[in-house]
Design a protein around this motif. Structure first.
Motif, mmCIF file in Angstrom:
data_model
loop_
_atom_site.group_PDB
_atom_site.id
_atom_site.type_symbol
_atom_site.label_atom_id
_atom_site.label_comp_id
_atom_site.label_asym_id
_atom_site.label_seq_id
_atom_site.Cartn_x
_atom_site.Cartn_y
_atom_site.Cartn_z
ATOM 1 N N ASP A 189 0.838 -1.204 0.000
ATOM 2 C CA ASP A 189 0.000 0.000 0.000
ATOM 3 C C ASP A 189 0.876 1.260 0.000
ATOM 4 O O ASP A 189 0.587 2.225 -0.706
ATOM 5 N N ALA A 190 1.939 1.238 0.784
ATOM 6 C CA ALA A 190 2.877 2.366 0.796
ATOM 7 C C ALA A 190 3.522 2.526 -0.579
ATOM 8 O O ALA A 190 3.693 3.648 -1.076
ATOM 9 N N ALA A 191 3.858 1.401 -1.209
ATOM 10 C CA ALA A 191 4.447 1.453 -2.552
ATOM 11 C C ALA A 191 3.460 2.019 -3.562
ATOM 12 O O ALA A 191 3.847 2.774 -4.466
ATOM 13 N N HIS A 192 2.196 1.687 -3.416
ATOM 14 C CA HIS A 192 1.150 2.206 -4.307
ATOM 15 C C HIS A 192 1.125 3.744 -4.245
ATOM 16 O O HIS A 192 1.087 4.429 -5.268
ATOM 17 N N ILE A 193 1.168 4.268 -3.041
ATOM 18 C CA ILE A 193 1.189 5.718 -2.850
ATOM 19 C C ILE A 193 2.453 6.306 -3.444
ATOM 20 O O ILE A 193 2.428 7.331 -4.150
ATOM 21 N N ALA A 194 3.597 5.675 -3.165
ATOM 22 C CA ALA A 194 4.891 6.174 -3.642
ATOM 23 C C ALA A 194 4.943 6.211 -5.169
ATOM 24 O O ALA A 194 5.410 7.197 -5.753
ATOM 25 N N VAL A 195 4.475 5.170 -5.818
ATOM 26 C CA VAL A 195 4.492 5.131 -7.281
ATOM 27 C C VAL A 195 3.644 6.270 -7.841
ATOM 28 O O VAL A 195 4.056 6.971 -8.775
ATOM 29 N N ALA A 196 2.487 6.496 -7.277
ATOM 30 C CA ALA A 196 1.622 7.581 -7.751
ATOM 31 C C ALA A 196 2.286 8.940 -7.559
ATOM 32 O O ALA A 196 2.247 9.795 -8.455
ATOM 33 N N ALA A 197 2.916 9.156 -6.423
ATOM 34 C CA ALA A 197 3.554 10.446 -6.144
ATOM 35 C C ALA A 197 4.775 10.678 -7.033
ATOM 36 O O ALA A 197 4.919 11.744 -7.643
ATOM 37 N N VAL A 198 5.646 9.690 -7.115
ATOM 38 C CA VAL A 198 6.881 9.842 -7.892
ATOM 39 C C VAL A 198 6.582 10.038 -9.376
ATOM 40 O O VAL A 198 7.281 10.790 -10.056
#
Length: 101
Positions: free
Chosen positions: A46-55
Motif C-alpha cells: 500500500d505504501a508502494a502504491h502511494i509512492a508510485v503515484a507520487a513519484v
C-alpha cells in the motif's frame, strides 16, 4: 473462477493504460512512508502504491483501500510525507469521492 467476459472487458479497458514503474525513487519514498508507521509493515504494498503515484506525478490516486490509503485519519499526514520528500502528492480518494466531488 469469475466471469471470463467481464475479465476480458477489464483487460481491454486497461490495454491503453501506461504501467508506472518501480524505481529507486519509489522505493525510497515507500521506505519513508513506512518509517512514519502510518502504514504498517504488513501493508508495504500500500505504501508502494502511494509512492508510485507520487513519484510519477499522478494527479489522483483512486482506491477502495480505506484502511491504509484513502483513510481520512492519515491521508493528510501521508501527503505531508510525500511533500517533505520532494513530491507533489496525489489527491487520494475513492472513486465515489471523485465522482461526487
Amino acid at each position: 473462477m469469475g466471469d471470463a467476459t467481464a475479465s476480458a472487458s477489464r483487460l481491454e479497458a486497461l490495454a491503453g493504460c501506461r504501467v508506472l514503474g518501480v524505481t529507486e525513487a519509489t522505493e525510497a519514498l515507500t521506505i519513508a512512508l513506512l518509517a512514519t508507521r502510518l502504514i504498517p509493515p504488513k501493508a508495504a504494498a500500500d505504501a508502494a502504491h502511494i509512492a508510485v503515484a507520487a513519484v510519477h506525478h499522478m494527479d489522483f490516486l483512486l482506491t477502495w483501500n480505506c484502511r491504509h490509503i484513502a483513510n481520512a485519519t492519515i491521508v493528510d499526514r501521508i501527503r505531508s510525507v510525500c511533500a517533505r520528500e520532494g513530491y507533489t502528492p496525489p489527491i487520494i480518494c475513492t472513486p465515489n469521492e471523485l465522482m461526487i466531488g
